[in-house]
Design a protein around this motif. Structure first.
Motif, short mmCIF file in Angstrom:
data_model
loop_
_atom_site.label_atom_id
_atom_site.label_comp_id
_atom_site.label_asym_id
_atom_site.label_seq_id
_atom_site.Cartn_x
_atom_site.Cartn_y
_atom_site.Cartn_z
N ARG A 105 26.08 12.26 16.41
CA ARG A 105 25.77 13.23 15.35
C ARG A 105 26.67 14.45 15.44
N VAL A 106 27.11 14.92 14.26
CA VAL A 106 27.84 16.18 14.15
C VAL A 106 27.13 17.04 13.10
N ASN A 107 26.66 18.22 13.50
CA ASN A 107 26.02 19.14 12.57
C ASN A 107 27.08 20.01 11.91
N PHE A 108 27.06 20.04 10.58
CA PHE A 108 28.01 20.87 9.85
C PHE A 108 27.43 22.25 9.55
N TYR A 109 26.42 22.64 10.31
CA TYR A 109 25.82 23.96 10.13
C TYR A 109 25.68 24.68 11.48
N GLU A 110 26.27 24.10 12.51
CA GLU A 110 26.20 24.71 13.82
C GLU A 110 27.60 24.86 14.40
N GLU A 111 27.81 25.97 15.04
CA GLU A 111 29.08 26.25 15.70
C GLU A 111 29.47 25.09 16.64
N PRO A 112 30.72 24.65 16.63
CA PRO A 112 31.86 25.28 15.96
C PRO A 112 32.14 24.76 14.56
N TYR A 113 31.28 23.85 14.04
CA TYR A 113 31.53 23.27 12.72
C TYR A 113 30.82 24.11 11.66
N LEU A 114 31.50 24.32 10.55
CA LEU A 114 30.93 25.14 9.48
C LEU A 114 31.25 24.50 8.13
N PHE A 115 30.21 24.06 7.42
CA PHE A 115 30.39 23.53 6.07
C PHE A 115 30.83 24.67 5.15
N GLN A 116 31.91 24.43 4.41
CA GLN A 116 32.44 25.48 3.55
C GLN A 116 32.24 25.20 2.07
N SER A 117 32.61 24.03 1.64
CA SER A 117 32.46 23.70 0.22
C SER A 117 32.55 22.20 0.06
N GLY A 118 32.20 21.74 -1.14
CA GLY A 118 32.28 20.31 -1.43
C GLY A 118 31.52 19.98 -2.70
N ASP A 119 31.74 18.77 -3.19
CA ASP A 119 31.05 18.33 -4.40
C ASP A 119 30.01 17.26 -4.07
N LEU A 120 29.36 17.38 -2.91
CA LEU A 120 28.41 16.37 -2.45
C LEU A 120 27.22 16.22 -3.39
#
Length: 286
Positions: free
Chosen positions: A12-27
């Motif tokens: 699992r990779v969380n896109f809301y926890e450091e060091p990953y940061l969700f920025q934008s997208g058309d999901l």
């Protein structure tokens, strides 16, 4: 709305926890394909087709780290992200992109374009193409229905050598209701646990039945998505019961939502898993 990715081996990779940061997208964007006839104002063959979406992720390590530590952390995080998503591509299987409301998109991250990596700054930005053949957000909900204590001694359901993830200690009657709020019929997986003789279940008045017997250490799975009916034996063998399914009413008819009415003779227990599909995930988790 937060997102995270789980690959096919559970990493699992969380896109809301450091060091990953969700920025934008058309999901959350969607479209249906259709056929039309000019001059007749007709729309037909409305369908979902494979779709490619975009998502931008920043890899931004903890700013409290030293400059060199942040550079090393960004590289390590980029390597881990690659390993998690590339595993599914190389193994030709889907991973799952989850929204925090519990819905997931079966998909693979098929390409990546990067920016800021040429500089000497301690962060990286990546844009991924998210490709989904199913092109629907999915959530499975399930409920267990138990044998009736009145149909026999409760102890006969409690001590199985076979390890079910199923609690037979609770009693139930052969009439139940389950309220599921959705807007379309739902595919399902129905798992019947032995002992059972020609198990028959009425769901919203529709009969689902298989003309076979199950010992106490056997179970039966009806999967409406795969159009399969399989008996699982205590020794691990799996036998197709497709030809023994009830044919007067289809065994694979999706289940209508709402206040679902279930009836059976109470001599056996079963699990019912319903598959809710939406063009966009629910915004709330309720």
């Amino acid at each position: 709305m937060n997102f995270y990715y789980i690959n096919s081996k559970g990493e699992r990779v969380n896109f809301y926890e450091e060091p990953y940061l969700f920025q934008s997208g058309d999901l959350l964007d969607y479209s249906w394909s259709y056929d039309s006839e000019s001059g007749f104002n007709l729309i037909s063959n409305v369908r979902k087709e494979p779709k490619e979406r975009k998502v931008s992720i920043g890899i931004i390590p903890d700013t409290r780290l030293s400059y060199e530590e942040r550079k090393a952390a960004a590289k390590s995080a980029a390597d881990r992200l690659f390993d998690v998503i590339e595993y599914d591509v190389l193994n030709n299987v889907d991973g799952s992109l989850f929204a925090d409301s519990g819905f997931y998109l079966p998909c693979r991250l098929m390409s990546s374009s990067k920016s800021n990596w040429e500089s000497d700054l301690p962060f990286i930005f990546e844009e991924f193409s998210v490709v989904s053949a199913k092109n629907s957000w999915i959530r499975e909900v399930s409920k267990s229905f138990y044998p009736s204590a009145a149909s026999g001694s409760a102890s006969e359901y409690l001590d199985y050598d076979f390890n079910y993830n199923f609690d037979y200690s609770a009693a139930a009657v052969g009439v139940e209701r389950w309220n599921i709020q959705h807007i379309a019929p739902m595919p399902f997986k129905l798992t019947v646990y032995g002992p059972a003789v020609q198990p028959r279940i009425s769901i919203n008045g529709h009969i689902y039945q298989v003309f076979t017997s199950l010992a106490a250490d056997e179970y039966l799975v009806i999967d409406s998505l795969g159009n399969t009916v399989d008996k699982h034996m205590a020794n691990g063998a799996q036998l197709s019961m497709y030809d023994l399914r009830g044919k007067s009413e289809s065994t694979f008819v999706p289940i209508e939502p709402g206040n679902i009415a279930l009836q059976w003779d109470g001599t056996f227990g079963f699990d019912l898993e319903l598959r809710i599909e939406r063009s966009e995930p629910k915004w709330s988790s309720s």
